[in-house]
Design an enzyme around this catalytic site. Structure first.
Site, PDB file in Angstrom:
ATOM      1  N   ASP A 399       0.815  -1.201   0.000  1.00  6.62           N
ATOM      2  CA  ASP A 399       0.000   0.000   0.000  1.00  6.62           C
ATOM      3  C   ASP A 399       0.854   1.259   0.000  1.00  6.62           C
ATOM      4  O   ASP A 399       1.916   1.309   0.619  1.00  6.62           O
ATOM      5  CB  ASP A 399      -0.891  -0.026   1.250  1.00  6.62           C
ATOM      6  CG  ASP A 399      -1.751   1.204   1.390  1.00  6.62           C
ATOM      7  OD1 ASP A 399      -2.580   1.445   0.497  1.00  6.62           O
ATOM      8  OD2 ASP A 399      -1.597   1.924   2.392  1.00  6.62           O
ATOM      9  N   GLU A 452       1.272  -0.372  -5.124  1.00  5.82           N
ATOM     10  CA  GLU A 452       0.357   0.732  -5.409  1.00  5.82           C
ATOM     11  C   GLU A 452       1.219   1.991  -5.443  1.00  5.82           C
ATOM     12  O   GLU A 452       1.507   2.582  -4.405  1.00  5.82           O
ATOM     13  CB  GLU A 452      -0.723   0.850  -4.335  1.00  5.82           C
ATOM     14  CG  GLU A 452      -1.736   1.937  -4.665  1.00  5.82           C
ATOM     15  CD  GLU A 452      -2.383   2.569  -3.445  1.00  5.82           C
ATOM     16  OE1 GLU A 452      -3.408   3.238  -3.622  1.00  5.82           O
ATOM     17  OE2 GLU A 452      -1.860   2.416  -2.330  1.00  5.82           O
TER      18      GLU A 452
END
Length: 716
Positions: A399, A452
């Site tokens: 993330d 990401e």
């Protein structure tokens, strides 16, 4: 009574001794052996020798300090203590040897122990024939650390730890057992009392709002069966169903499904829909439901919201039994500042940076890991390996990588600290990500990692040895933003934004891309994917179907958040189930049927997946027809005849006799048409097949349906 005691005795009584073993336990003195024990709640204590002989210990301080002589001839002993009306025999914690070896301490100090979870945390063990639990925690700046829990009435004086090496505190507690709740009670560097801390390496935790860690023997966890071979390969189809476990479905009373209930329902559904992978939003323990797991406090513990770690294993096993790969969202970029968590862990900025210009996220109010600290990097890398080794996870999606890479990420001018070269790149974070990826692929070559990463940082998914960050894949955030922006416009205006469809192919093969329609695109006022579609009701659904077909025909692996596969109307709410009742309506069921068929086609046709990350696998056929909002391209596989022609029409007009050149003469089958009646479309198409026209160059004359995409393959 209170006798004349040494300063060391008072240090133990007051909980400020860094090595209580030096004072407590059995020690040779004056030709004999003196036993000292601290049992604050006991009224009387005897020492019992190995042959049953006993001797009374004198209570020399009202705080519960007992001192006396060992019975002659004994080397090992137990304690017999009276607590109120009860008398119990117990082992003395302070008679046992250290847990960590000198070699352990060397590796921990060096930061090269990649199985940190085998050393730190709470581990049931047998030491000198006695069952108990060994506790180890890093707190280099603490003055005193104690284990408190079910086994000692949560009294911090009962089990004060000893410090070893570079600040690793350890203690074996005989009689403690699996299932016990515990925390660490810490005095900071100036003797200040800190909030009691959960174990950073706890393998299980209480359900919020409670915050205690729970002793678990992870070596006893069942091993999920493995996923299919090559499930993560660049040449394999990869279609990911992203799931928030708490809101996929709910049961009576709007309650969560448990891990085992999810195991009975979710994998079968995902497989029936044709997806190859399931990706869970973070499952690490977290205090706040509204963070969706992205603010974890227990990186090694599957959240207790849905059951036990054994139950979580059952879910992974059920996914693998259905042939699915399992990916976890992983959050090494930041952590919350809840008092029981990692923040100010030993009274100093141990895991985070001390300077808030480095150590605090302005957007999220969270703390940023100090990637320049050896122990922190070792902690994070070990955590990544832990999920792959203990739970059989097949990959990690990392993330918020952009927030890790840039020191000035979302910071005002003058609100950040440059690196040693004066730049904005976070050199330590870059080194950490490279090490993380190198370790994962070295130890689990069939696993994968995905970033990401929302900027143009180069070579995110290229090998470390070639200067890359080493990820297996990168989320293509640019593709997502451009194409959603395009499809949300009224078709009459799309000709002015034709380049938003074309632009992604300029960089489509610079990374190994995943095309993400993730949870982030259906929250915070962005609307659902269906909610972005323009036009009347029929056109909205047609636009959605055309967009999904375009996505599956575009180079790159696929990711779709739950609910998108049937066109959920409202935004996602983590406190509610998906609107499964919508499937009673043909228009939503039609979208679901399309996704099922797109997944099947994507898996079955090598042309649609084999060269997803290779420029040889793509060729534009029509790019200039902006007036009619039409695009055409060819997808290719390794075999010469592994070809698939896609024609996408983003206008509501039907085009007859639309000419498209193709590489092979003969019959081309229309293998999928997003305008088919079974999907809720107008059923305009080519009757299942079309033949090339006579001429020097093979060419098809097509009927192109409105707001739709068609897929054609050459007949063998």
């Amino acid at each position: 009574m209170t006798a004349q005691l040494t300063d060391e005795a008072y240090a133990v009584l007051e909980g400020r001794h860094s090595d209580p073993f030096h004072y407590l336990g059995a020690h040779p003195e004056n030709g004999g052996v003196v036993v000292r024990t601290l049992l604050p709640d006991a009224t009387a204590v005897e020492v019992v020798g190995e042959h049953g002989e006993s001797a009374q210990l004198e209570r020399v301080h009202d705080g519960g300090l007992f001192i006396g002589s060992m019975p002659n001839g004994s080397h090992r002993y137990r304690l017999r203590a009276r607590f109120g009306d009860a008398t119990v025999e117990l082992e003395d914690t302070y008679r046992f040897p250290p847990i960590l070896t000198d070699f352990d301490l060397y590796l921990l100090g060096e930061g090269t122990d990649q199985r940190l979870y085998d050393k730190l945390g709470a581990h049931p063990m047998v030491l000198e024939g006695v069952q108990g639990v060994g506790f180890v925690v890093l707190a280099p700046n603490a003055r005193r650390v104690s284990v408190v829990g079910d086994f000692n009435f949560w009294n911090p004086l009962r089990h004060q730890m000893r410090v070893r090496g570079n600040g690793y505190w350890e203690l074996f507690i005989p009689g403690a057992t699996e299932g016990d709740h515990y925390k660490f009670d810490i005095s900071g560097p100036h003797g200040e009392q800190l909030p009691q801390k959960s174990d950073p390496l706890a393998f299980a935790a209480e359900l919020r709002p409670k915050t205690a860690s729970i002793v678990l023997d992870t070596t006893k966890l069942p091993h999920p069966r493995p996923a299919p071979t090559n499930v993560n390969a660049l040449s394999s189809p990869m279609s990911i169903y992203e799931v928030h476990l708490g809101s996929w479905r709910r049961k009576d009373g709007d309650q969560w499904l448990t891990y085992r209930e999810l195991a009975e329902q979710l994998p079968a559904y995902v497989r029936d829909m044709g997806f190859t992978h399931v990706e869970f939003l973070p499952v690490s323990e977290h205090p706040f439901d509204g963070s969706w797991g992205y603010q974890p406090t227990g990186l090694f513990a599957p959240t207790s919201r849905f059951g036990t770690p054994e139950d979580f294993c059952a879910l992974i096993d059920a996914c693998h039994a259905q042939g699915l790969g399992v990916l976890l969202d992983w959050v090494p970029g930041h952590f919350p500042d809840d008092p029981h968590g990692l923040g100010n862990f030993d009274g100093t900025a141990l895991y985070e940076h001390a300077n808030p210009m480095q150590g605090r996220h302005l957007d999220w109010g969270t703390l940023i890991y100090n990637y320049g600290r050896t122990e922190v990097v070792n902690f994070l890398v070990s955590n990544a390996l832990f999920w792959l080794e203990r739970y059989g996870i097949d990959g990690l999606r990392v993330d918020a990588v952009a927030s890790m890479l840039y020191l000035d990420y979302s910071r005002p001018a003058g609100g950040w600290i440059p690196n040693k070269f004066g730049g904005r790149e976070n050199i330590e974070a870059i080194d950490f990500l490279r090490r993380f990826n190198s370790e994962v692929y070295a130890k689990f070559p069939n696993a994968t990692t995905a970033a990401e990463e929302s900027t143009a940082w180069p070579q995110v998914s290229r090998p470390v040895e070639f200067g890359g960050l080493g990820f297996g894949y990168k989320w293509n955030m640019g593709w997502m933003h451009d194409t959603l922006n395009y499809i949300s416009k009224d078709p009459i205006h799309r000709k002015y934004h034709h380049g938003q469809i074309l632009f992604g192919l300029h960089y489509a093969f610079s990374e190994n891309f995943i095309l993400p329609l993730s949870h982030d695109e259906v929250v915070h006022g962005k609307k659902s994917i269906l909610g972005r579609m323009p036009g009347d009701e029929w056109q909205r659904f047609a636009n959605l179907r055309a967009y999904y077909a375009f996505m599956f025909a575009h180079p790159g692996k696929k990711l779709m958040f739950m609910g998108c596969e049937f066109g959920q109307e409202r935004e996602w709410n983590h406190d509610r189930s998906l609107d499964w009742h919508l499937l009673d309506s043909p228009k939503y069921a039609g979208v679901q049927a399309l996704i099922r068929d797109l997944n099947k086609l994507y898996r079955d046709l090598p042309a649609l997946h084999q060269l997803d990350c290779d420029p040889y696998g793509f060729e534009w056929i029509i790019t200039e027809d902006s007036a009619r909002n039409v695009f055409a391209w060819m997808r290719k596989g390794n075999d010469t005849r592994a070809r698939c022609l896609i024609v996408a029409n983003f206008s509501p007009t039907v085009y007859q006799d639309y000419r498209v050149r193709v590489p092979f003469p003969g019959r081309w089958r229309e293998v999928l048409n997003s305008d088919a009646a079974i999907y809720g479309g107008s059923n305009v198409g080519n009757g299942g097949e079309v033949h090339t026209l006579d001429g020097l160059v093979p060419e098809l004359s097509l009927t192109v349906p409105p707001l739709a995409a068609i897929f054609l393959t050459p007949e063998d």
